[in-house]
Design an enzyme around this catalytic site. Structure first.
Site, PDB file in Angstrom:
ATOM      1  N   LYS A   8     -86.824 -61.007  -0.399  1.00 27.57           N
ATOM      2  CA  LYS A   8     -87.774 -60.573  -1.417  1.00 27.57           C
ATOM      3  C   LYS A   8     -87.317 -61.100  -2.776  1.00 27.57           C
ATOM      4  O   LYS A   8     -87.512 -62.261  -3.077  1.00 27.57           O
ATOM      5  CB  LYS A   8     -87.937 -59.061  -1.346  1.00 27.57           C
ATOM      6  CG  LYS A   8     -88.542 -58.635   0.002  1.00 27.57           C
ATOM      7  CD  LYS A   8     -88.687 -57.165   0.144  1.00 27.57           C
ATOM      8  CE  LYS A   8     -89.442 -56.799   1.427  1.00 27.57           C
ATOM      9  NZ  LYS A   8     -88.777 -57.217   2.672  1.00 27.57           N
ATOM     10  N   HIS A  35     -86.705 -53.409  -1.340  1.00 30.32           N
ATOM     11  CA  HIS A  35     -87.608 -53.724  -2.447  1.00 30.32           C
ATOM     12  C   HIS A  35     -86.984 -53.418  -3.807  1.00 30.32           C
ATOM     13  O   HIS A  35     -87.707 -53.319  -4.807  1.00 30.32           O
ATOM     14  CB  HIS A  35     -88.918 -52.954  -2.283  1.00 30.32           C
ATOM     15  CG  HIS A  35     -89.726 -53.423  -1.122  1.00 30.32           C
ATOM     16  ND1 HIS A  35     -90.651 -54.438  -1.209  1.00 30.32           N
ATOM     17  CD2 HIS A  35     -89.718 -53.042   0.176  1.00 30.32           C
ATOM     18  CE1 HIS A  35     -91.197 -54.653  -0.021  1.00 30.32           C
ATOM     19  NE2 HIS A  35     -90.650 -53.815   0.838  1.00 30.32           N
ATOM     20  N   SER A  39     -92.596 -49.652  -0.084  1.00 26.50           N
ATOM     21  CA  SER A  39     -93.361 -50.876  -0.302  1.00 26.50           C
ATOM     22  C   SER A  39     -94.859 -50.669  -0.416  1.00 26.50           C
ATOM     23  O   SER A  39     -95.542 -51.485  -1.037  1.00 26.50           O
ATOM     24  CB  SER A  39     -93.082 -51.870   0.824  1.00 26.50           C
ATOM     25  OG  SER A  39     -93.526 -51.354   2.066  1.00 26.50           O
TER      26      SER A  39
END
Length: 407
Positions: free
Chosen positions: A257, A227, A199
């Site tokens: 996310k 991610h 990240s």
């Protein structure tokens, strides 16, 4: 009696002096492209109406503001309730959870999946439940992986970031050490753990090479796709993009996310999921994921799989990276996360302030989150940014960079 308290004020002052103190900043709403900025003052948290473009969110597909996702959450709240009310093992298991887990397993190419209350809980609960003897962990793995390793009591061996050769060397060293100690390394349970997309650096783990090393030394592989979930092949992650479903024993991720919700998941074999249901303390002793969150994640995953939203994200990523690099900025990584390396923390803070003054939000990332001397601006486009938004971001970086003196 001597004061046995904690000197919190001194600790906070130290953080302040070193430009390390963080604070919460409320927003009026998180929209597809921007938010409404800081409180305007007074006794009540009334927010002003200054809109800014957000290039810092993990809402990669821009689906938190999507009507279909919001409708799914509303329907689940109306039909099932706003909360699960109890642990899934008590009365908190619903068909909304089961539908989400079925879709996750289908997307990830596994037999089963299990939803947790957060990605953090998924990592900590899974590593501790597995009870590995040795964990081989990437140097830049997420804090939840690090904490899972600590809580498991396993010996933890750290290998160089995204370096399969370093991993292989550590595996060989541990094998030789076991034999010198008169132990058979085959009697130990070894687990290799890595994020797929990191990240803060935007790097992507060399998963195929990691799987090669794991198979040579008889280790299991666990990949955190926090991610990456929703962004790659058929709405999957890097594991799916590289066709490694049959070589990665444990796939994890978040729903918070790209999937525009809250929570985490683990995907793998039936035996793995059954073990976690029984032995993962962060699952057993937590209230089940809120049904509206589960329904929102299901709908977001469906959209990610069956629309062009992923393609739009990657177009924006390419446009933004090309533009930043053409100005002379050094952009790290090879994913949708575009860290603009600045170096000095004061310069990074000044650059972040400069682009914020031009109505673009992308905060400075500084130590201890990243190593000293590598402060950066973490830039992340969303699929819902249009061409004018990307151009506006680039123009803000050019003007602020020249003003600060980093261009």
């Amino acid at each position: 009696m001597a004061d046995r308290g904690f000197d919190l004020e001194e600790r906070l002052e130290t953080l302040e002096e070193n430009d390390l103190k963080r604070s919460l900043s409320p927003v009026d709403r998180v929209a597809e492209r921007g938010y409404f900025a800081e409180p305007s003052g007074g006794d009540l948290p009334v927010l002003d109406s200054a809109e800014a473009l957000v290039f810092a969110s993990n809402n990669y597909l821009g689906l938190t503001d999507d009507q279909r996702v919001q409708d799914a959450a509303r329907q689940a709240a109306a039909t099932v309730g706003t909360g699960a009310g109890a642990s899934r093992l008590v009365t908190g298991d619903t068909m909304v959870h089961r539908d989400l887990e079925r879709l996750l397993a289908e997307t990830k190419g596994t037999e089963r999946a299990l939803a947790f209350s957060s990605g953090y809980a998924a990592n900590v609960g899974t590593i501790t439940a597995l009870e590995p003897d040795v964990v081989f962990s990437d140097k830049l793995n997420h804090a939840s992986i690090i904490d899972g390793c600590r809580l498991s009591g396993a010996e933890t061996v750290v290998y160089d970031h995204c370096d399969a050769a370093s991993l292989r060397s550590k595996l060989a060293e541990r094998t030789d050490q076991a034999r010198r100690d008169g132990r058979d390394p085959a009697d130990e349970a070894w687990l290799i753990v890595t994020d797929s997309v990191f990240s803060m650096d935007g790097t992507v783990a060399p998963l195929t090479a990691i799987c090669d090393a794991a198979e040579e030394y008889g280790a299991w592989v666990m990949v955190d796709e926090a991610h990456a979930t929703g962004l790659y092949a058929n709405g999957g992650g890097v594991v799916q993009a590289e066709g490694l479903e049959d070589r990665v024993q444990i796939q994890l991720g978040t729903l918070s996310k790209a999937l525009a919700s809250q929570g985490g998941y683990v995907a793998g074999s039936t035996e793995l999921i059954e073990l976690l249901i029984n032995d993962a303390r962060s699952f057993v002793f937590s209230t089940g994921l809120a049904p509206p969150a589960a329904a929102a994640a299901s709908e977001a995953l469906h959209i990610a799989r069956h629309s062009d939203v992923r393609e739009r994200l990657w177009e924006n990523v390419a446009h933004l990276r090309d533009g930043l690099e053409s100005m002379g900025f050094e952009v790290l990584g090879s994913s949708q996360i575009l860290p603009v390396l600045v170096g000095d923390r004061q310069d990074a803070l000044a650059l972040a302030d400069g682009i914020r003054e031009r109505d673009v939000v992308a905060p400075a990332i500084r130590p201890p989150t990243v190593p000293e001397g590598t402060s950066r601006i973490r830039v992340v486009p969303m699929a819902t940014h249009d061409q004018d938004d990307v151009i506006g971001c680039l123009e803000a970086f050019r003007a602020a960079g020249e003003e600060v003196g980093v261009l």
